[in-house]
Design a protein around this motif. Structure first.
Motif, PDB file in Angstrom:
ATOM      1  N   SER A  28       0.916  -1.276  -0.082  1.00 52.02           N
ATOM      2  CA  SER A  28      -0.112  -0.033   0.029  1.00 52.02           C
ATOM      3  C   SER A  28       0.954   1.293  -0.071  1.00 52.02           C
ATOM      4  O   SER A  28       0.631   2.155  -0.794  1.00 52.02           O
ATOM      5  CB  SER A  28      -0.958  -0.019   0.944  1.00 52.02           C
ATOM      6  OG  SER A  28      -1.707  -0.985   1.120  1.00 52.02           O
ATOM      7  N   VAL A  68     -11.064   3.058   2.334  1.00 51.40           N
ATOM      8  CA  VAL A  68     -10.073   1.939   3.079  1.00 51.40           C
ATOM      9  C   VAL A  68     -11.034   1.101   4.023  1.00 51.40           C
ATOM     10  O   VAL A  68     -10.848  -0.220   3.852  1.00 51.40           O
ATOM     11  CB  VAL A  68      -9.009   2.606   4.178  1.00 51.40           C
ATOM     12  CG1 VAL A  68      -8.352   1.483   4.803  1.00 51.40           C
ATOM     13  CG2 VAL A  68      -8.019   3.427   3.024  1.00 51.40           C
ATOM     14  N   ILE A 221      -3.449   3.288  -2.415  1.00 53.47           N
ATOM     15  CA  ILE A 221      -3.679   2.932  -0.947  1.00 53.47           C
ATOM     16  C   ILE A 221      -4.442   1.567  -0.944  1.00 53.47           C
ATOM     17  O   ILE A 221      -4.203   0.525  -0.156  1.00 53.47           O
ATOM     18  CB  ILE A 221      -4.370   3.635  -0.098  1.00 53.47           C
ATOM     19  CG1 ILE A 221      -4.315   3.429   1.453  1.00 53.47           C
ATOM     20  CG2 ILE A 221      -6.001   3.730  -0.377  1.00 53.47           C
ATOM     21  CD1 ILE A 221      -4.660   4.277   2.375  1.00 53.47           C
ATOM     22  N   GLY A 222      -5.102   1.210  -1.906  1.00 53.69           N
ATOM     23  CA  GLY A 222      -5.616  -0.110  -2.183  1.00 53.69           C
ATOM     24  C   GLY A 222      -5.141  -1.187  -3.313  1.00 53.69           C
ATOM     25  O   GLY A 222      -5.639  -2.076  -3.668  1.00 53.69           O
ATOM     26  N   SER A 223      -3.661  -0.886  -3.442  1.00 51.97           N
ATOM     27  CA  SER A 223      -3.269  -1.761  -4.405  1.00 51.97           C
ATOM     28  C   SER A 223      -2.837  -3.045  -3.800  1.00 51.97           C
ATOM     29  O   SER A 223      -2.338  -3.869  -4.597  1.00 51.97           O
ATOM     30  CB  SER A 223      -1.789  -0.949  -4.841  1.00 51.97           C
ATOM     31  OG  SER A 223      -1.219  -0.915  -3.514  1.00 51.97           O
ATOM     32  N   HIS A 224      -2.870  -3.117  -2.582  1.00 47.65           N
ATOM     33  CA  HIS A 224      -2.900  -4.507  -2.042  1.00 47.65           C
ATOM     34  C   HIS A 224      -4.119  -5.484  -2.272  1.00 47.65           C
ATOM     35  O   HIS A 224      -4.169  -6.595  -1.753  1.00 47.65           O
ATOM     36  CB  HIS A 224      -2.664  -4.506  -0.538  1.00 47.65           C
ATOM     37  CG  HIS A 224      -3.694  -4.108  -0.016  1.00 47.65           C
ATOM     38  ND1 HIS A 224      -3.938  -2.515   0.302  1.00 47.65           N
ATOM     39  CD2 HIS A 224      -4.811  -4.496   1.106  1.00 47.65           C
ATOM     40  CE1 HIS A 224      -4.976  -2.254   1.179  1.00 47.65           C
ATOM     41  NE2 HIS A 224      -5.473  -3.473   1.435  1.00 47.65           N
TER      42      HIS A 224
END
Length: 231
Positions: A28, A68, A221-224
């Motif tokens: 992230s 998130v 931030i949500g790339s995971h």
């Protein structure tokens, strides 16, 4: 919860339990690229919000927290390599999920094309010029190939080595930013430490414009999300 053994995984399946909590955090952080945000988006946002830029980021944080939190609840029931595609598909159907998948793909392609060019062709030459160094005209080509080639090689090596490198580089990046921030704060000697959290003369319009760039800083931030099967 039933544990899945690695030997039970079929050849075309993703290996579970490869990525841990800190691996997801590192992914992230790498997706958000905080140092790039400082160089590009914070400076752009400051042109509109001026001294109230921290307020813009505070508002943006509150807005992005909703995303998130949504990802958190979705991942408890829809953890898979599809990421956003899986989330949207379960709620709005495959048509909307297909559009979402293309949007994410386009974003990743343009990011991979734009960020190396900016860093290698604009930021590093500008930084070198600032300290009195002159780089050769072909430097940006080497820099772009490096910033594209290294992630590509890590991708070929697999998720394990990629996450380990991300964990190391993300930790180094955060330590650098914290140290630089402390140095700037101690040298500023501000007599009004809470002034940046007031709207001031820019008004709500200026803070809102700065918020546009602040929100952009949180992108990634949500790339995971696509690592669900390997967690």
């Amino acid at each position: 919860m039933e544990m899945i053994r690695v030997e039970d995984v079929r050849p075309n399946d993703l290996t579970p339990n490869v990525v841990g909590f800190w691996g997801l955090v590192s992914q992230s952080l790498a997706g958000m690229a905080p140092t790039c945000d400082v160089v590009a988006f914070m400076t752009a946002g400051a042109a509109f919000a001026l001294v109230a830029l921290p307020l813009s980021y505070l508002w943006a944080f509150g807005l992005m927290f909703i995303e998130v939190n949504t990802l958190y609840h979705l991942s408890k029931n829809r953890a898979g390599a599809g990421g956003y595609y899986s989330y949207v598909s379960s709620g709005l159907g495959p048509g909307a999920a297909l559009v979402t998948g293309f949007m994410v793909s386009f974003y990743q392609v343009f990011s991979m094309a734009g960020i190396p060019v900016y860093v290698g062709g604009v930021f590093l030459p500008g930084l070198a010029h600032h300290v009195g160094l002159t780089l050769p005209s072909w430097f940006w080509i080497v820099a772009v190939l490096f910033f594209i080639g290294v992630p590509w090689m890590l991708g070929i090596m697999g998720i394990g080595p990629s996450i380990r490198v991300l964990a190391t580089t993300s930790l180094t990046e955060i330590i650098f930013l914290i140290a630089a921030s402390l140095i700037i704060i101690t040298r500023a000697h501000s007599g009004h430490p809470f002034k940046p959290f007031h709207v001031g003369k820019v008004g709500y319009k200026g803070v809102a414009r700065g918020m546009i760039f602040a929100i952009t800083s949180f992108i990634g931030i949500g790339s995971h999300a696509s690592l669900g099967e390997e967690t």
